[in-house]
Motif scaffolding. Sequence first.
Motif, PDB file in Angstrom:
ATOM      1  N   ILE A 179       2.186   1.593  -3.614  1.00 22.63           N
ATOM      2  CA  ILE A 179       1.196   2.119  -4.558  1.00 22.63           C
ATOM      3  C   ILE A 179       0.949   3.603  -4.319  1.00 22.63           C
ATOM      4  O   ILE A 179       0.941   4.404  -5.253  1.00 22.63           O
ATOM      5  CB  ILE A 179      -0.114   1.315  -4.477  1.00 22.63           C
ATOM      6  CG1 ILE A 179       0.110  -0.092  -5.029  1.00 22.63           C
ATOM      7  CG2 ILE A 179      -1.237   2.015  -5.239  1.00 22.63           C
ATOM      8  CD1 ILE A 179      -1.041  -1.049  -4.802  1.00 22.63           C
ATOM      9  N   VAL A 180       0.745   3.984  -3.063  1.00 23.87           N
ATOM     10  CA  VAL A 180       0.501   5.390  -2.735  1.00 23.87           C
ATOM     11  C   VAL A 180       1.707   6.247  -3.130  1.00 23.87           C
ATOM     12  O   VAL A 180       1.548   7.331  -3.703  1.00 23.87           O
ATOM     13  CB  VAL A 180       0.170   5.558  -1.235  1.00 23.87           C
ATOM     14  CG1 VAL A 180       0.175   7.013  -0.825  1.00 23.87           C
ATOM     15  CG2 VAL A 180      -1.172   4.917  -0.919  1.00 23.87           C
ATOM     16  N   GLY A 181       2.903   5.755  -2.850  1.00 29.24           N
ATOM     17  CA  GLY A 181       4.112   6.506  -3.183  1.00 29.24           C
ATOM     18  C   GLY A 181       4.292   6.694  -4.677  1.00 29.24           C
ATOM     19  O   GLY A 181       4.539   7.810  -5.149  1.00 29.24           O
TER      20      GLY A 181
ATOM     21  N   PHE B  72       5.259  13.824  -0.317  1.00 25.49           N
ATOM     22  CA  PHE B  72       4.357  12.821   0.258  1.00 25.49           C
ATOM     23  C   PHE B  72       4.632  11.451  -0.359  1.00 25.49           C
ATOM     24  O   PHE B  72       4.721  10.441   0.348  1.00 25.49           O
ATOM     25  CB  PHE B  72       2.900  13.229   0.037  1.00 25.49           C
ATOM     26  CG  PHE B  72       1.917  12.266   0.608  1.00 25.49           C
ATOM     27  CD1 PHE B  72       1.576  12.306   1.947  1.00 25.49           C
ATOM     28  CD2 PHE B  72       1.341  11.289  -0.190  1.00 25.49           C
ATOM     29  CE1 PHE B  72       0.676  11.395   2.486  1.00 25.49           C
ATOM     30  CE2 PHE B  72       0.442  10.370   0.332  1.00 25.49           C
ATOM     31  CZ  PHE B  72       0.108  10.430   1.671  1.00 25.49           C
ATOM     32  N   GLY B  73       4.792  11.402  -1.677  1.00 28.11           N
ATOM     33  CA  GLY B  73       5.084  10.141  -2.352  1.00 28.11           C
ATOM     34  C   GLY B  73       6.415   9.551  -1.937  1.00 28.11           C
ATOM     35  O   GLY B  73       6.527   8.348  -1.673  1.00 28.11           O
TER      36      GLY B  73
ATOM     37  N   ILE C  30       0.846  -1.197   0.000  1.00 30.36           N
ATOM     38  CA  ILE C  30       0.000   0.000   0.000  1.00 30.36           C
ATOM     39  C   ILE C  30       0.882   1.247   0.000  1.00 30.36           C
ATOM     40  O   ILE C  30       0.623   2.206  -0.736  1.00 30.36           O
ATOM     41  CB  ILE C  30      -0.979  -0.001   1.181  1.00 30.36           C
ATOM     42  CG1 ILE C  30      -2.000  -1.122   0.988  1.00 30.36           C
ATOM     43  CG2 ILE C  30      -1.661   1.349   1.333  1.00 30.36           C
ATOM     44  CD1 ILE C  30      -2.973  -1.288   2.124  1.00 30.36           C
ATOM     45  N   PHE C  31       1.951   1.219   0.796  1.00 23.13           N
ATOM     46  CA  PHE C  31       2.899   2.333   0.801  1.00 23.13           C
ATOM     47  C   PHE C  31       3.510   2.494  -0.601  1.00 23.13           C
ATOM     48  O   PHE C  31       3.714   3.612  -1.068  1.00 23.13           O
ATOM     49  CB  PHE C  31       4.011   2.102   1.824  1.00 23.13           C
ATOM     50  CG  PHE C  31       3.591   2.301   3.252  1.00 23.13           C
ATOM     51  CD1 PHE C  31       3.734   3.526   3.865  1.00 23.13           C
ATOM     52  CD2 PHE C  31       3.057   1.257   3.994  1.00 23.13           C
ATOM     53  CE1 PHE C  31       3.363   3.723   5.191  1.00 23.13           C
ATOM     54  CE2 PHE C  31       2.675   1.437   5.305  1.00 23.13           C
ATOM     55  CZ  PHE C  31       2.825   2.668   5.906  1.00 23.13           C
TER      56      PHE C  31
ATOM     57  N   PHE D 171       2.006   6.413  -7.038  1.00 20.69           N
ATOM     58  CA  PHE D 171       0.899   7.208  -7.557  1.00 20.69           C
ATOM     59  C   PHE D 171       1.121   8.694  -7.280  1.00 20.69           C
ATOM     60  O   PHE D 171       0.953   9.538  -8.164  1.00 20.69           O
ATOM     61  CB  PHE D 171      -0.425   6.739  -6.940  1.00 20.69           C
ATOM     62  CG  PHE D 171      -1.620   7.507  -7.427  1.00 20.69           C
ATOM     63  CD1 PHE D 171      -2.146   7.276  -8.675  1.00 20.69           C
ATOM     64  CD2 PHE D 171      -2.207   8.476  -6.614  1.00 20.69           C
ATOM     65  CE1 PHE D 171      -3.247   7.991  -9.128  1.00 20.69           C
ATOM     66  CE2 PHE D 171      -3.299   9.193  -7.054  1.00 20.69           C
ATOM     67  CZ  PHE D 171      -3.821   8.952  -8.319  1.00 20.69           C
ATOM     68  N   SER D 172       1.527   9.013  -6.060  1.00 24.47           N
ATOM     69  CA  SER D 172       1.758  10.414  -5.690  1.00 24.47           C
ATOM     70  C   SER D 172       2.874  11.035  -6.514  1.00 24.47           C
ATOM     71  O   SER D 172       2.744  12.167  -7.000  1.00 24.47           O
ATOM     72  CB  SER D 172       2.093  10.528  -4.204  1.00 24.47           C
ATOM     73  OG  SER D 172       1.029  10.072  -3.419  1.00 24.47           O
TER      74      SER D 172
ATOM     75  N   ILE E  88       3.205  17.111  -3.009  1.00 27.08           N
ATOM     76  CA  ILE E  88       2.734  15.765  -3.366  1.00 27.08           C
ATOM     77  C   ILE E  88       3.922  14.845  -3.645  1.00 27.08           C
ATOM     78  O   ILE E  88       3.898  13.657  -3.287  1.00 27.08           O
ATOM     79  CB  ILE E  88       1.751  15.839  -4.550  1.00 27.08           C
ATOM     80  CG1 ILE E  88       0.475  16.533  -4.080  1.00 27.08           C
ATOM     81  CG2 ILE E  88       1.451  14.452  -5.097  1.00 27.08           C
ATOM     82  CD1 ILE E  88      -0.546  16.795  -5.142  1.00 27.08           C
TER      83      ILE E  88
ATOM     84  N   SER F 292       6.176   8.144   1.481  1.00 29.23           N
ATOM     85  CA  SER F 292       5.463   6.873   1.472  1.00 29.23           C
ATOM     86  C   SER F 292       6.398   5.735   1.052  1.00 29.23           C
ATOM     87  O   SER F 292       6.381   4.657   1.648  1.00 29.23           O
ATOM     88  CB  SER F 292       4.264   6.954   0.523  1.00 29.23           C
ATOM     89  OG  SER F 292       3.519   5.772   0.562  1.00 29.23           O
TER      90      SER F 292
END
Length: 100
Positions: free
Chosen positions: A40-42, A64-65, A37-38, A44-45, A61, A68
């Motif tokens: 994918i979020v990273g 943030f990525g 999950i970290f 994607f961000s 952003i 993550s």
Amino acid sequence: MYFTGIIIAVSTFLIIGLFHPIVIKAEYYTGTRLWWIFLIVGLFSIGIALFIENAILSAIIGVFGASSLWGIGELFSQRKRVMKGWFPKNPKRLSDYEEA
């Protein structure tokens, strides 16, 4: 006066500060099994940050990525810290710490 650098610096500080308890709680409740999950979020961000024209928002952003993605390594490091006794083990997941 230009506040871009200060805004990005303060935002970076807050984002990194936010990820410390997120990693600790994630390891406590789920262990390391949700590391993806970290990831994918990273990814994607960071991907979204490439398409944002506003420098401040893009940087925030992107940070943030990156935080993550860094959280993945910290999640596994947190598991080691728990095994050393530096942080409490989740009593519902004691079997997760027996393999090492």
